[in-house]
Design a protein around this motif. Structure first.
Motif, PDB file in Angstrom:
ATOM      1  N   ASP B 166       0.854  -1.185   0.000  1.00  0.00           N
ATOM      2  CA  ASP B 166       0.000   0.000   0.000  1.00  0.00           C
ATOM      3  C   ASP B 166       0.889   1.233   0.000  1.00  0.00           C
ATOM      4  O   ASP B 166       2.114   1.116  -0.025  1.00  0.00           O
ATOM      5  N   THR B 167       0.290   2.399   0.077  1.00  0.00           N
ATOM      6  CA  THR B 167       1.081   3.629  -0.043  1.00  0.00           C
ATOM      7  C   THR B 167       2.123   3.755   1.067  1.00  0.00           C
ATOM      8  O   THR B 167       3.273   4.094   0.810  1.00  0.00           O
ATOM      9  N   THR B 168       1.722   3.468   2.305  1.00  0.00           N
ATOM     10  CA  THR B 168       2.645   3.700   3.424  1.00  0.00           C
ATOM     11  C   THR B 168       3.023   2.430   4.181  1.00  0.00           C
ATOM     12  O   THR B 168       3.729   2.504   5.182  1.00  0.00           O
ATOM     13  N   SER B 169       2.521   1.312   3.760  1.00  0.00           N
ATOM     14  CA  SER B 169       2.857   0.067   4.456  1.00  0.00           C
ATOM     15  C   SER B 169       2.804  -1.103   3.471  1.00  0.00           C
ATOM     16  O   SER B 169       2.292  -0.955   2.365  1.00  0.00           O
ATOM     17  N   CYS B 170       3.350  -2.223   3.896  1.00  0.00           N
ATOM     18  CA  CYS B 170       3.249  -3.417   3.046  1.00  0.00           C
ATOM     19  C   CYS B 170       3.155  -4.660   3.925  1.00  0.00           C
ATOM     20  O   CYS B 170       3.544  -4.641   5.087  1.00  0.00           O
ATOM     21  N   LYS B 171       2.607  -5.714   3.349  1.00  0.00           N
ATOM     22  CA  LYS B 171       2.449  -6.960   4.096  1.00  0.00           C
ATOM     23  C   LYS B 171       3.429  -8.005   3.541  1.00  0.00           C
ATOM     24  O   LYS B 171       3.630  -8.077   2.327  1.00  0.00           O
ATOM     25  N   VAL B 172       3.988  -8.768   4.463  1.00  0.00           N
ATOM     26  CA  VAL B 172       5.027  -9.726   4.088  1.00  0.00           C
ATOM     27  C   VAL B 172       4.576 -11.153   4.382  1.00  0.00           C
ATOM     28  O   VAL B 172       4.056 -11.431   5.460  1.00  0.00           O
ATOM     29  N   MET B 173       4.757 -12.032   3.403  1.00  0.00           N
ATOM     30  CA  MET B 173       4.541 -13.466   3.623  1.00  0.00           C
ATOM     31  C   MET B 173       5.917 -14.056   3.936  1.00  0.00           C
ATOM     32  O   MET B 173       6.871 -13.841   3.189  1.00  0.00           O
ATOM     33  N   THR B 174       6.024 -14.768   5.038  1.00  0.00           N
ATOM     34  CA  THR B 174       7.344 -15.250   5.473  1.00  0.00           C
ATOM     35  C   THR B 174       7.717 -16.567   4.791  1.00  0.00           C
ATOM     36  O   THR B 174       6.871 -17.235   4.185  1.00  0.00           O
ATOM     37  N   ILE B 175       8.983 -16.932   4.961  1.00  0.00           N
ATOM     38  CA  ILE B 175       9.457 -18.190   4.362  1.00  0.00           C
ATOM     39  C   ILE B 175       8.865 -19.407   5.070  1.00  0.00           C
ATOM     40  O   ILE B 175       9.049 -20.525   4.626  1.00  0.00           O
ATOM     41  N   LEU B 176       8.143 -19.181   6.175  1.00  0.00           N
ATOM     42  CA  LEU B 176       7.499 -20.298   6.880  1.00  0.00           C
ATOM     43  C   LEU B 176       6.153 -20.655   6.250  1.00  0.00           C
ATOM     44  O   LEU B 176       5.579 -21.707   6.538  1.00  0.00           O
ATOM     45  N   HIS B 177       5.614 -19.761   5.411  1.00  0.00           N
ATOM     46  CA  HIS B 177       4.280 -19.963   4.846  1.00  0.00           C
ATOM     47  C   HIS B 177       4.319 -21.030   3.751  1.00  0.00           C
ATOM     48  O   HIS B 177       5.186 -20.995   2.881  1.00  0.00           O
ATOM     49  N   PRO B 178       3.360 -21.981   3.786  1.00  0.00           N
ATOM     50  CA  PRO B 178       3.363 -23.045   2.767  1.00  0.00           C
ATOM     51  C   PRO B 178       3.255 -22.519   1.331  1.00  0.00           C
ATOM     52  O   PRO B 178       3.642 -23.213   0.390  1.00  0.00           O
ATOM     53  N   SER B 179       2.730 -21.297   1.155  1.00  0.00           N
ATOM     54  CA  SER B 179       2.616 -20.754  -0.203  1.00  0.00           C
ATOM     55  C   SER B 179       3.904 -20.107  -0.689  1.00  0.00           C
ATOM     56  O   SER B 179       3.991 -19.665  -1.827  1.00  0.00           O
ATOM     57  N   PHE B 180       4.896 -20.006   0.191  1.00  0.00           N
ATOM     58  CA  PHE B 180       6.166 -19.375  -0.193  1.00  0.00           C
ATOM     59  C   PHE B 180       6.969 -20.330  -1.081  1.00  0.00           C
ATOM     60  O   PHE B 180       7.088 -21.518  -0.780  1.00  0.00           O
ATOM     61  N   ASN B 181       7.514 -19.812  -2.168  1.00  0.00           N
ATOM     62  CA  ASN B 181       8.335 -20.619  -3.069  1.00  0.00           C
ATOM     63  C   ASN B 181       9.519 -19.810  -3.570  1.00  0.00           C
ATOM     64  O   ASN B 181       9.334 -18.683  -4.035  1.00  0.00           O
ATOM     65  N   ALA B 182      10.710 -20.366  -3.466  1.00  0.00           N
ATOM     66  CA  ALA B 182      11.896 -19.705  -4.024  1.00  0.00           C
ATOM     67  C   ALA B 182      12.883 -20.793  -4.430  1.00  0.00           C
ATOM     68  O   ALA B 182      12.993 -21.820  -3.758  1.00  0.00           O
ATOM     69  N   ALA B 183      13.580 -20.537  -5.528  1.00  0.00           N
ATOM     70  CA  ALA B 183      14.579 -21.519  -5.959  1.00  0.00           C
ATOM     71  C   ALA B 183      15.787 -21.424  -5.042  1.00  0.00           C
ATOM     72  O   ALA B 183      16.304 -20.337  -4.797  1.00  0.00           O
ATOM     73  N   GLY B 184      16.219 -22.559  -4.513  1.00  0.00           N
ATOM     74  CA  GLY B 184      17.340 -22.555  -3.576  1.00  0.00           C
ATOM     75  C   GLY B 184      18.381 -23.595  -3.939  1.00  0.00           C
ATOM     76  O   GLY B 184      18.131 -24.508  -4.742  1.00  0.00           O
ATOM     77  N   VAL B 185      19.555 -23.440  -3.340  1.00  0.00           N
ATOM     78  CA  VAL B 185      20.632 -24.388  -3.600  1.00  0.00           C
ATOM     79  C   VAL B 185      21.442 -24.560  -2.319  1.00  0.00           C
ATOM     80  O   VAL B 185      21.583 -23.622  -1.538  1.00  0.00           O
ATOM     81  N   VAL B 186      21.937 -25.770  -2.133  1.00  0.00           N
ATOM     82  CA  VAL B 186      22.823 -26.018  -0.991  1.00  0.00           C
ATOM     83  C   VAL B 186      24.208 -25.561  -1.427  1.00  0.00           C
ATOM     84  O   VAL B 186      24.737 -26.054  -2.431  1.00  0.00           O
ATOM     85  N   SER B 187      24.800 -24.611  -0.715  1.00  0.00           N
ATOM     86  CA  SER B 187      26.017 -23.960  -1.216  1.00  0.00           C
ATOM     87  C   SER B 187      27.193 -24.946  -1.347  1.00  0.00           C
ATOM     88  O   SER B 187      27.990 -24.824  -2.266  1.00  0.00           O
ATOM     89  N   ARG B 188      27.300 -25.918  -0.462  1.00  0.00           N
ATOM     90  CA  ARG B 188      28.448 -26.840  -0.497  1.00  0.00           C
ATOM     91  C   ARG B 188      28.328 -27.851  -1.648  1.00  0.00           C
ATOM     92  O   ARG B 188      29.267 -28.068  -2.406  1.00  0.00           O
ATOM     93  N   THR B 189      27.123 -28.429  -1.789  1.00  0.00           N
ATOM     94  CA  THR B 189      26.966 -29.515  -2.775  1.00  0.00           C
ATOM     95  C   THR B 189      26.378 -29.039  -4.098  1.00  0.00           C
ATOM     96  O   THR B 189      26.349 -29.808  -5.063  1.00  0.00           O
ATOM     97  N   ARG B 190      25.896 -27.815  -4.144  1.00  0.00           N
ATOM     98  CA  ARG B 190      25.228 -27.214  -5.304  1.00  0.00           C
ATOM     99  C   ARG B 190      24.007 -28.026  -5.730  1.00  0.00           C
ATOM    100  O   ARG B 190      23.663 -28.114  -6.917  1.00  0.00           O
ATOM    101  N   GLU B 191      23.340 -28.646  -4.777  1.00  0.00           N
ATOM    102  CA  GLU B 191      22.116 -29.388  -5.096  1.00  0.00           C
ATOM    103  C   GLU B 191      20.927 -28.438  -5.042  1.00  0.00           C
ATOM    104  O   GLU B 191      20.754 -27.712  -4.050  1.00  0.00           O
ATOM    105  N   ASN B 192      20.152 -28.459  -6.105  1.00  0.00           N
ATOM    106  CA  ASN B 192      19.042 -27.514  -6.232  1.00  0.00           C
ATOM    107  C   ASN B 192      17.748 -28.049  -5.637  1.00  0.00           C
ATOM    108  O   ASN B 192      17.509 -29.258  -5.619  1.00  0.00           O
ATOM    109  N   GLY B 193      16.925 -27.125  -5.194  1.00  0.00           N
ATOM    110  CA  GLY B 193      15.612 -27.499  -4.674  1.00  0.00           C
ATOM    111  C   GLY B 193      14.718 -26.278  -4.608  1.00  0.00           C
ATOM    112  O   GLY B 193      15.050 -25.222  -5.162  1.00  0.00           O
TER     113      GLY B 193
END
Lengths: 177, 276
Positions: B166-193
């Motif tokens: 909104d103009t002066t505020s915003c709402k955040v969905m956290t990484i704990l939320h089941p609807s959250f999705n982001a491409a990630g990788v394990v830095s040591r093994t470079r395995e993607n998920g």
């Protein structure tokens, strides 16, 4: 007897007070950690709109309930209109109940407010936790819904008296003794 | 009362109820959480939330104080011995120190990704009805914040994503939320998920990296970062460390349970990545 202009001004001030109270209640309800007991936290918006419905009648009360619900929908991140519709119906029902059957005493109100809080939170729990099938939905109801409804008792007592004070302060003097 | 159902007032109430059902259906169909009247309400509400959060955050919660009343009274006696000017100076000092710490943290983050732009924001609202720790920040579209901006802690760990601005505020969905999705990788093994929240682990403040191979080499203690795939989240954002690797229910893949570097449920100050 007050002039029509004074009465109109008095009504604007009264509703200004109610709206100000609404924003204060919304801020208190969403302040991180404030009055929090475990997962549970008391509701402030719900008792306020119910108290307004008791004193201002079914029409104004229901409309104020809808506005309160819209704000609550926003703060809780719920689908727009869901809580607004619930509060509109509940404010209307409570106002009618108080006019026809119930005595509008502070403790009556506090108990009804608790029951209403349990009902609203249970509906939310049903749609957002039970129906999606979360395995911990049952414990959520026990650790959040029930205690939150119980904690709502205290704000209900305070807000009922506050609304009564505002209502009496801006009561229309129609000259009838 | 019977007469009420024949009046224009009752018809207006029915019309309002129908209108609310209408916008609810519209919002549900379009995936929107807010409507224009709510955006207006949110603009008015933000200053109240800021004051309330500042009071609550500055002096500790009233509830907590009540629970520790003896300790608070002792502290109060000690504080009364100090003069008012010194107290004011201490308040100013604390505020400036907190800001300084935040900007130092920002400088460290900017060193790592100098092309990104950040907006510093404070958490001003949390509704306990959100079990996954979602919160409201005091920055909105007026500060350049937009939907899908990544939100990181002041130590650079991914916390969530902006879902409503909104103009002066915003709402955040956290990484704990089941609807959250982001491409990630394990830095040591470079395995993607895929980094997402899990209803099973959210209660303990944990999230997951799903779609790992059944025979993956990831183990406890590995660092998880974002890959930047999909264009929503910048690459190489820290997420957290792997706590355990468990087989997925079907047995075809593995899930790494991640302990986020910053707990989204308690975070008070964050940075919003407005551009990268």
């Amino acid at each position: 007897m007050e002039s029509r202009r004074m009465r109109s001004r008095s009504q604007i001030l009264k509703w200004g007070c109610y709206v100000l109270a609404l924003f204060v209640c919304a801020a208190l309800q969403t302040t991180p950690g404030l009055f929090q007991l475990g997962q549970a936290k008391p509701l402030f918006i719900l008792p306020l709109c119910l108290a307004v419905a008791v004193y201002e009648g079914e029409f104004a009360g229901a409309l104020f309930g809808a506005v309160c619900g819209l704000l609550w929908d926003y703060t809780a991140g719920r689908t727009v209109g869901m809580l607004a519709l619930e509060l509109l119906l509940m404010c209307f029902a409570l106002s009618v109940l108080v006019q026809l059957y119930l005595q509008g005493s502070t403790w009556n109100f506090a108990l009804i407010s608790m029951v209403t809080a349990a009902l609203v939170l249970s509906l939310d729990w049903l749609f957002f936790y039970y129906m999606p099938g979360y395995s911990w939905a049952g414990s959520r109801w026990l650790t959040f819904v029930l205690p939150s409804a119980g904690l709502t008792l205290l704000p209900s007592l305070v807000l009922f008296r506050l609304v009564r004070r505002i209502h009496e302060e801006f009561k229309i003097d129609n000259g009838v003794v | 009362m019977k007469d009420f159902f024949d009046t224009w007032k009752f018809k207006i109430l029915v019309a309002v109820a129908v209108f609310l059902v209408g916008i609810m259906a519209y919002a549900g169909a379009n995936g929107r959480l807010t409507a224009a009247p709510q955006e207006l309400l949110s603009v008015v509400l933000t200053p109240f939330q800021k004051v309330s959060a500042a009071l609550s955050g500055g002096v500790g919660s009233v509830w907590e104080k009540y629970a520790r009343i003896d300790e608070v009274m002792d502290q109060n006696e000690q504080l009364e011995a100090e003069n008012a000017e010194l107290r004011q100076q201490m308040v100013d000092y604390d505020r400036i120190k907190a800001e300084n710490d935040a900007y130092k943290a920002l400088a460290r983050i900017q060193d790592k990704n100098s092309e990104a732009t950040y907006a510093s924001a404070f958490v001003i609202g949390r509704d306990t009805m959100d079990e996954f720790g979602g919160f409201t920040l005091d920055k909105g579209t007026a500060d350049g914040v937009a939907v899908n901006d990544a939100v990181i802690s002041d130590r650079g760990y991914l916390v969530g994503v902006v879902v409503e601005a909104d103009t002066t505020s915003c709402k955040v969905m956290t990484i704990l939320h089941p609807s959250f999705n982001a491409a990630g990788v394990v830095s040591r093994t470079r395995e993607n998920g895929i980094i997402n929240g899990s209803s099973e682990y959210a209660g303990d403040g944990l999230c997951t990296l799903t779609n790992l191979e059944r025979s993956c080499e990831t183990h406890k203690g590995d660092q998880v970062i974002t890959t930047g795939l999909g264009g929503v989240y910048p690459p190489d954002l820290l997420v957290g460390i792997v706590q355990e690797v468990v087989p997925e229910a079907s047995g075809k893949s593995s899930i790494a349970v991640i302990k986020p570097g910053a707990d989204p449920r308690t975070v008070k100050h964050v940075f919003i990545i407005t551009d990268y």
